[in-house]
Design a protein around this motif. Structure first.
Motif, PDB file in Angstrom:
ATOM      1  N   GLY A  76       5.083  17.311  28.285  1.00  0.00           N
ATOM      2  CA  GLY A  76       5.870  17.465  27.076  1.00  0.00           C
ATOM      3  C   GLY A  76       6.278  16.149  26.465  1.00  0.00           C
ATOM      4  N   ARG A  77       7.017  16.244  25.380  1.00  0.00           N
ATOM      5  CA  ARG A  77       7.472  15.066  24.641  1.00  0.00           C
ATOM      6  C   ARG A  77       8.776  14.499  25.202  1.00  0.00           C
ATOM      7  N   HIS A  78       9.448  15.218  26.069  1.00  0.00           N
ATOM      8  CA  HIS A  78      10.693  14.712  26.649  1.00  0.00           C
ATOM      9  C   HIS A  78      10.364  13.548  27.589  1.00  0.00           C
ATOM     10  N   PRO A  79      11.117  12.461  27.511  1.00  0.00           N
ATOM     11  CA  PRO A  79      10.824  11.301  28.359  1.00  0.00           C
ATOM     12  C   PRO A  79      10.854  11.602  29.866  1.00  0.00           C
ATOM     13  N   ASP A  80      11.560  12.654  30.259  1.00  0.00           N
ATOM     14  CA  ASP A  80      11.623  13.005  31.676  1.00  0.00           C
ATOM     15  C   ASP A  80      10.497  13.948  32.114  1.00  0.00           C
ATOM     16  N   ALA A  81       9.602  14.315  31.203  1.00  0.00           N
ATOM     17  CA  ALA A  81       8.486  15.199  31.558  1.00  0.00           C
ATOM     18  C   ALA A  81       7.590  14.486  32.573  1.00  0.00           C
ATOM     19  N   ASP A  82       6.996  15.260  33.475  1.00  0.00           N
ATOM     20  CA  ASP A  82       6.079  14.679  34.461  1.00  0.00           C
ATOM     21  C   ASP A  82       4.900  14.001  33.759  1.00  0.00           C
ATOM     22  N   ILE A  83       4.400  14.644  32.698  1.00  0.00           N
ATOM     23  CA  ILE A  83       3.345  14.073  31.855  1.00  0.00           C
ATOM     24  C   ILE A  83       3.958  13.890  30.475  1.00  0.00           C
ATOM     25  N   PHE A  84       4.282  12.645  30.142  1.00  0.00           N
ATOM     26  CA  PHE A  84       4.936  12.331  28.876  1.00  0.00           C
ATOM     27  C   PHE A  84       3.872  12.160  27.790  1.00  0.00           C
ATOM     28  N   LEU A  85       3.882  13.050  26.803  1.00  0.00           N
ATOM     29  CA  LEU A  85       2.938  13.026  25.693  1.00  0.00           C
ATOM     30  C   LEU A  85       3.722  12.746  24.417  1.00  0.00           C
ATOM     31  N   ASP A  86       3.710  11.517  23.995  1.00  0.00           N
ATOM     32  CA  ASP A  86       4.556  11.038  22.904  1.00  0.00           C
ATOM     33  C   ASP A  86       3.906  11.288  21.549  1.00  0.00           C
ATOM     34  N   ASP A  87       4.103  12.491  21.021  1.00  0.00           N
ATOM     35  CA  ASP A  87       3.589  12.839  19.701  1.00  0.00           C
ATOM     36  C   ASP A  87       4.402  14.018  19.183  1.00  0.00           C
ATOM     37  N   VAL A  88       4.664  14.045  17.868  1.00  0.00           N
ATOM     38  CA  VAL A  88       5.495  15.105  17.290  1.00  0.00           C
ATOM     39  C   VAL A  88       4.838  16.487  17.375  1.00  0.00           C
ATOM     40  N   THR A  89       3.533  16.553  17.642  1.00  0.00           N
ATOM     41  CA  THR A  89       2.844  17.850  17.764  1.00  0.00           C
ATOM     42  C   THR A  89       3.085  18.491  19.127  1.00  0.00           C
ATOM     43  N   VAL A  90       3.762  17.763  20.021  1.00  0.00           N
ATOM     44  CA  VAL A  90       4.031  18.234  21.380  1.00  0.00           C
ATOM     45  C   VAL A  90       5.501  18.621  21.487  1.00  0.00           C
ATOM     46  N   SER A  91       5.775  19.803  22.034  1.00  0.00           N
ATOM     47  CA  SER A  91       7.157  20.230  22.278  1.00  0.00           C
ATOM     48  C   SER A  91       7.746  19.440  23.441  1.00  0.00           C
ATOM     49  N   ARG A  92       9.067  19.430  23.521  1.00  0.00           N
ATOM     50  CA  ARG A  92       9.733  18.666  24.587  1.00  0.00           C
ATOM     51  C   ARG A  92       9.295  19.136  25.970  1.00  0.00           C
ATOM     52  N   ARG A  93       9.206  20.427  26.175  1.00  0.00           N
ATOM     53  CA  ARG A  93       8.641  21.039  27.393  1.00  0.00           C
ATOM     54  C   ARG A  93       7.527  21.963  26.900  1.00  0.00           C
ATOM     55  N   HIS A  94       6.339  21.445  26.812  1.00  0.00           N
ATOM     56  CA  HIS A  94       5.249  22.137  26.125  1.00  0.00           C
ATOM     57  C   HIS A  94       4.458  23.062  27.051  1.00  0.00           C
ATOM     58  N   ALA A  95       3.991  22.510  28.174  1.00  0.00           N
ATOM     59  CA  ALA A  95       3.127  23.278  29.079  1.00  0.00           C
ATOM     60  C   ALA A  95       3.397  22.869  30.514  1.00  0.00           C
ATOM     61  N   GLU A  96       3.038  23.774  31.403  1.00  0.00           N
ATOM     62  CA  GLU A  96       3.222  23.524  32.833  1.00  0.00           C
ATOM     63  C   GLU A  96       1.887  23.750  33.540  1.00  0.00           C
ATOM     64  N   PHE A  97       1.551  22.843  34.439  1.00  0.00           N
ATOM     65  CA  PHE A  97       0.373  22.992  35.288  1.00  0.00           C
ATOM     66  C   PHE A  97       0.881  23.420  36.660  1.00  0.00           C
ATOM     67  N   VAL A  98       0.432  24.577  37.109  1.00  0.00           N
ATOM     68  CA  VAL A  98       0.935  25.176  38.344  1.00  0.00           C
ATOM     69  C   VAL A  98      -0.193  25.216  39.369  1.00  0.00           C
ATOM     70  N   ARG A  99       0.106  24.696  40.562  1.00  0.00           N
ATOM     71  CA  ARG A  99      -0.882  24.701  41.645  1.00  0.00           C
ATOM     72  C   ARG A  99      -0.699  25.948  42.490  1.00  0.00           C
ATOM     73  N   HIS A 100      -1.816  26.612  42.768  1.00  0.00           N
ATOM     74  CA  HIS A 100      -1.856  27.769  43.665  1.00  0.00           C
ATOM     75  C   HIS A 100      -2.875  27.435  44.750  1.00  0.00           C
ATOM     76  N   GLY A 101      -2.426  26.890  45.862  1.00  0.00           N
ATOM     77  CA  GLY A 101      -3.365  26.489  46.911  1.00  0.00           C
ATOM     78  C   GLY A 101      -4.250  25.362  46.418  1.00  0.00           C
ATOM     79  N   HIS A 102      -5.539  25.671  46.195  1.00  0.00           N
ATOM     80  CA  HIS A 102      -6.494  24.666  45.724  1.00  0.00           C
ATOM     81  C   HIS A 102      -6.904  24.885  44.276  1.00  0.00           C
TER      82      HIS A 102
END
Length: 154
Positions: A76-102
């Motif tokens: 997201g665009r929030h500076p504390d996001a795990d993946i910081f994507l600095d662009d106005v087209t990105v929401s502060r908490r835009h998407a989540e990548f979730v691991r399920h085993g492998h």
């Protein structure tokens, strides 16, 4: 000049001139075919089981790499996001990548512009090698650890 019968010693018929290529060569060839640099292919080959890599292919920050090695990674665009994507087209908490085993899935977190998987707007999707995830203007390609590939028998 008269052609003489082949005595079996010409390079075309000499079995010792046949080269066999192993899995390392096949992986490098696959990387070249998929548009990966040799450095990127080496990084992907070194990924431990249960991890993956996102590489920005289009948009701001082309070439940036993001390691997915946690059960949940927020982009997201929030500076504390795990993946910081600095662009106005990105929401502060835009998407989540979730691991399920492998394996990994991407989930949209109610973003304004949506999350796209292989060009299709999705709420969530299971990722596969080479999948494209678009978050705002960022188009990222997903690469799982080769150790988790079905071809490796895991």
């Amino acid at each position: 000049m008269v052609d003489s019968p082949n005595d079996g010693n010409s390079p075309a018929e000499d079995a010792s001139s046949t080269q066999r290529f192993g899995p390392d060569f096949e992986a490098q060839l696959h990387g070249l075919e998929s548009g990966l640099s040799l450095e990127e292919q080496e990084i992907i080959d070194a990924l431990p089981s249960g991890s993956a890599l996102l590489i920005v292919r289009r948009g701001p920050g082309v070439g940036a790499r993001f390691l997915l090695d946690q059960d949940s990674t927020v982009a997201g665009r929030h500076p504390d996001a795990d993946i910081f994507l600095d662009d106005v087209t990105v929401s502060r908490r835009h998407a989540e990548f979730v691991r399920h085993g492998h394996s990994f899935e991407v989930r949209d977190l109610g973003s304004l512009n949506g999350t796209y998987f292989d060009g299709v707007l999705v709420d969530q999707a299971l990722l596969h090698e080479g999948a494209e995830v678009q978050v705002g203007k960022f188009r990222m390609t997903f690469y799982p650890s080769p150790d988790d590939s079905p071809e490796r028998g895991s």
